[in-house]
Scaffold this motif. Structure first.
Motif, PDB file in Angstrom:
ATOM      1  N   GLU A  66       4.078  11.515  -7.943  1.00  0.00           N
ATOM      2  CA  GLU A  66       5.299  11.305  -7.166  1.00  0.00           C
ATOM      3  C   GLU A  66       4.993  10.376  -6.002  1.00  0.00           C
ATOM      4  N   PHE A  67       5.820   9.346  -5.854  1.00  0.00           N
ATOM      5  CA  PHE A  67       5.676   8.455  -4.708  1.00  0.00           C
ATOM      6  C   PHE A  67       5.980   9.220  -3.423  1.00  0.00           C
ATOM      7  N   VAL A  68       5.185   8.974  -2.377  1.00  0.00           N
ATOM      8  CA  VAL A  68       5.390   9.657  -1.105  1.00  0.00           C
ATOM      9  C   VAL A  68       5.815   8.666  -0.015  1.00  0.00           C
ATOM     10  N   ALA A  69       5.026   7.612   0.178  1.00  0.00           N
ATOM     11  CA  ALA A  69       5.308   6.662   1.260  1.00  0.00           C
ATOM     12  C   ALA A  69       4.664   5.321   0.951  1.00  0.00           C
ATOM     13  N   GLY A  70       5.296   4.252   1.442  1.00  0.00           N
ATOM     14  CA  GLY A  70       4.767   2.919   1.228  1.00  0.00           C
ATOM     15  C   GLY A  70       4.818   2.096   2.500  1.00  0.00           C
ATOM     16  N   ILE A  71       3.961   1.082   2.552  1.00  0.00           N
ATOM     17  CA  ILE A  71       3.909   0.189   3.700  1.00  0.00           C
ATOM     18  C   ILE A  71       3.542  -1.196   3.200  1.00  0.00           C
ATOM     19  N   ASN A  72       4.145  -2.212   3.794  1.00  0.00           N
ATOM     20  CA  ASN A  72       3.807  -3.551   3.360  1.00  0.00           C
ATOM     21  C   ASN A  72       2.502  -4.001   4.011  1.00  0.00           C
ATOM     22  N   LEU A 102       0.838  -1.190   0.000  1.00  0.00           N
ATOM     23  CA  LEU A 102       0.000   0.000   0.000  1.00  0.00           C
ATOM     24  C   LEU A 102       0.874   1.241   0.000  1.00  0.00           C
ATOM     25  N   GLY A 103       0.380   2.303  -0.581  1.00  0.00           N
ATOM     26  CA  GLY A 103       1.187   3.508  -0.620  1.00  0.00           C
ATOM     27  C   GLY A 103       0.378   4.765  -0.839  1.00  0.00           C
ATOM     28  N   TRP A 104       1.041   5.865  -0.615  1.00  0.00           N
ATOM     29  CA  TRP A 104       0.478   7.177  -0.921  1.00  0.00           C
ATOM     30  C   TRP A 104       1.332   7.800  -2.023  1.00  0.00           C
ATOM     31  N   ILE A 105       0.658   8.284  -3.030  1.00  0.00           N
ATOM     32  CA  ILE A 105       1.279   8.949  -4.166  1.00  0.00           C
ATOM     33  C   ILE A 105       0.588  10.285  -4.325  1.00  0.00           C
ATOM     34  N   ARG A 106       1.324  11.303  -4.716  1.00  0.00           N
ATOM     35  CA  ARG A 106       0.707  12.626  -4.868  1.00  0.00           C
ATOM     36  C   ARG A 106       1.002  13.196  -6.243  1.00  0.00           C
ATOM     37  N   GLN A 107       0.147  14.128  -6.633  1.00  0.00           N
ATOM     38  CA  GLN A 107       0.346  14.829  -7.891  1.00  0.00           C
ATOM     39  C   GLN A 107       0.077  16.308  -7.689  1.00  0.00           C
ATOM     40  N   TYR A 159       8.485   2.902   4.169  1.00  0.00           N
ATOM     41  CA  TYR A 159       9.568   3.610   3.485  1.00  0.00           C
ATOM     42  C   TYR A 159       9.008   4.867   2.863  1.00  0.00           C
ATOM     43  N   TYR A 160       9.911   5.844   2.651  1.00  0.00           N
ATOM     44  CA  TYR A 160       9.481   7.179   2.289  1.00  0.00           C
ATOM     45  C   TYR A 160      10.348   7.777   1.194  1.00  0.00           C
ATOM     46  N   ALA A 161       9.721   8.652   0.427  1.00  0.00           N
ATOM     47  CA  ALA A 161      10.494   9.493  -0.472  1.00  0.00           C
ATOM     48  C   ALA A 161      11.296  10.474   0.375  1.00  0.00           C
ATOM     49  N   ASP A 162      12.381  10.964  -0.160  1.00  0.00           N
ATOM     50  CA  ASP A 162      13.217  11.902   0.586  1.00  0.00           C
ATOM     51  C   ASP A 162      12.416  13.124   1.025  1.00  0.00           C
ATOM     52  N   SER A 163      11.482  13.542   0.210  1.00  0.00           N
ATOM     53  CA  SER A 163      10.684  14.735   0.519  1.00  0.00           C
ATOM     54  C   SER A 163       9.774  14.526   1.726  1.00  0.00           C
ATOM     55  N   ALA A 164       9.518  13.264   2.073  1.00  0.00           N
ATOM     56  CA  ALA A 164       8.601  12.949   3.169  1.00  0.00           C
ATOM     57  C   ALA A 164       9.317  12.507   4.444  1.00  0.00           C
ATOM     58  N   LYS A 165      10.546  12.114   4.313  1.00  0.00           N
ATOM     59  CA  LYS A 165      11.275  11.603   5.477  1.00  0.00           C
ATOM     60  C   LYS A 165      11.349  12.620   6.600  1.00  0.00           C
ATOM     61  N   GLY A 166      11.048  12.154   7.799  1.00  0.00           N
ATOM     62  CA  GLY A 166      11.129  13.013   8.962  1.00  0.00           C
ATOM     63  C   GLY A 166       9.911  13.883   9.200  1.00  0.00           C
ATOM     64  N   ARG A 167       9.006  13.953   8.220  1.00  0.00           N
ATOM     65  CA  ARG A 167       7.809  14.783   8.377  1.00  0.00           C
ATOM     66  C   ARG A 167       6.524  13.964   8.271  1.00  0.00           C
ATOM     67  N   PHE A 168       6.541  12.955   7.424  1.00  0.00           N
ATOM     68  CA  PHE A 168       5.343  12.144   7.184  1.00  0.00           C
ATOM     69  C   PHE A 168       5.521  10.764   7.789  1.00  0.00           C
ATOM     70  N   THR A 169       4.409  10.182   8.228  1.00  0.00           N
ATOM     71  CA  THR A 169       4.424   8.828   8.761  1.00  0.00           C
ATOM     72  C   THR A 169       3.259   8.036   8.185  1.00  0.00           C
ATOM     73  N   ILE A 170       3.572   6.902   7.581  1.00  0.00           N
ATOM     74  CA  ILE A 170       2.527   6.013   7.077  1.00  0.00           C
ATOM     75  C   ILE A 170       2.321   4.904   8.097  1.00  0.00           C
ATOM     76  N   SER A 171       1.060   4.559   8.313  1.00  0.00           N
ATOM     77  CA  SER A 171       0.756   3.516   9.283  1.00  0.00           C
ATOM     78  C   SER A 171      -0.516   2.795   8.881  1.00  0.00           C
ATOM     79  N   ARG A 172      -0.802   1.718   9.601  1.00  0.00           N
ATOM     80  CA  ARG A 172      -1.954   0.913   9.235  1.00  0.00           C
ATOM     81  C   ARG A 172      -2.687   0.462  10.488  1.00  0.00           C
ATOM     82  N   ASP A 173      -4.000   0.549  10.457  1.00  0.00           N
ATOM     83  CA  ASP A 173      -4.851   0.063  11.530  1.00  0.00           C
ATOM     84  C   ASP A 173      -5.625  -1.134  10.979  1.00  0.00           C
TER      85      ASP A 173
END
Length: 120
Positions: free
Chosen positions: A42-48, A30-35, A55-69
């Protein structure tokens, strides 16, 4: 089905949490992609699927967090320290395979986007 929500208009430095309700899928990445306007997706973040690898694009590292419930079958993207350059339509997407990929074209299934607008 992938149903994204949570977008909105915020000021620079603010936070937003995007949600993606997932149904009818299993064992997919699963992932988040933005345009952004006028730009390629552009890929933003992914999660298995297991939720233990992110894992994150460099632009998202340290600011964005992907998670799953699991209980809610929902994937989140917590976005902190938003910048005007984060303005984009954000898509939730899913793909086959277990390896990491930063290539948004590898995603097969897409939800509708949710617009995030960050003003300075």
């Amino acid at each position: 089905q992938l149903q994204a929500s949570g977008g909105g208009s915020v000021q620079a430095g603010d936070s937003l949490r995007l949600s993606c309700a997932v149904s009818g899928f299993s064992n997919l990445g699963l992932g988040w992609i933005r345009q952004a306007p006028g730009k390629e997706r552009e890929f933003v973040a992914g999660i298995n699927w297991g939720g233990d690898s992110t894992y994150y694009a460099d632009s998202a590292k340290g600011r964005f967090t992907i998670s799953r419930d699991y209980a809610k079958n929902t994937v989140y993207l917590q976005m902190n320290g938003l910048r005007p350059e984060d303005t984009a339509v954000y898509y939730c997407a899913a793909r086959l395979g277990y390896s990491r990929t930063y290539d948004w074209t590898r995603y097969t299934y897409w939800g509708q986007g949710t617009l995030v607008t960050v003003s300075s």
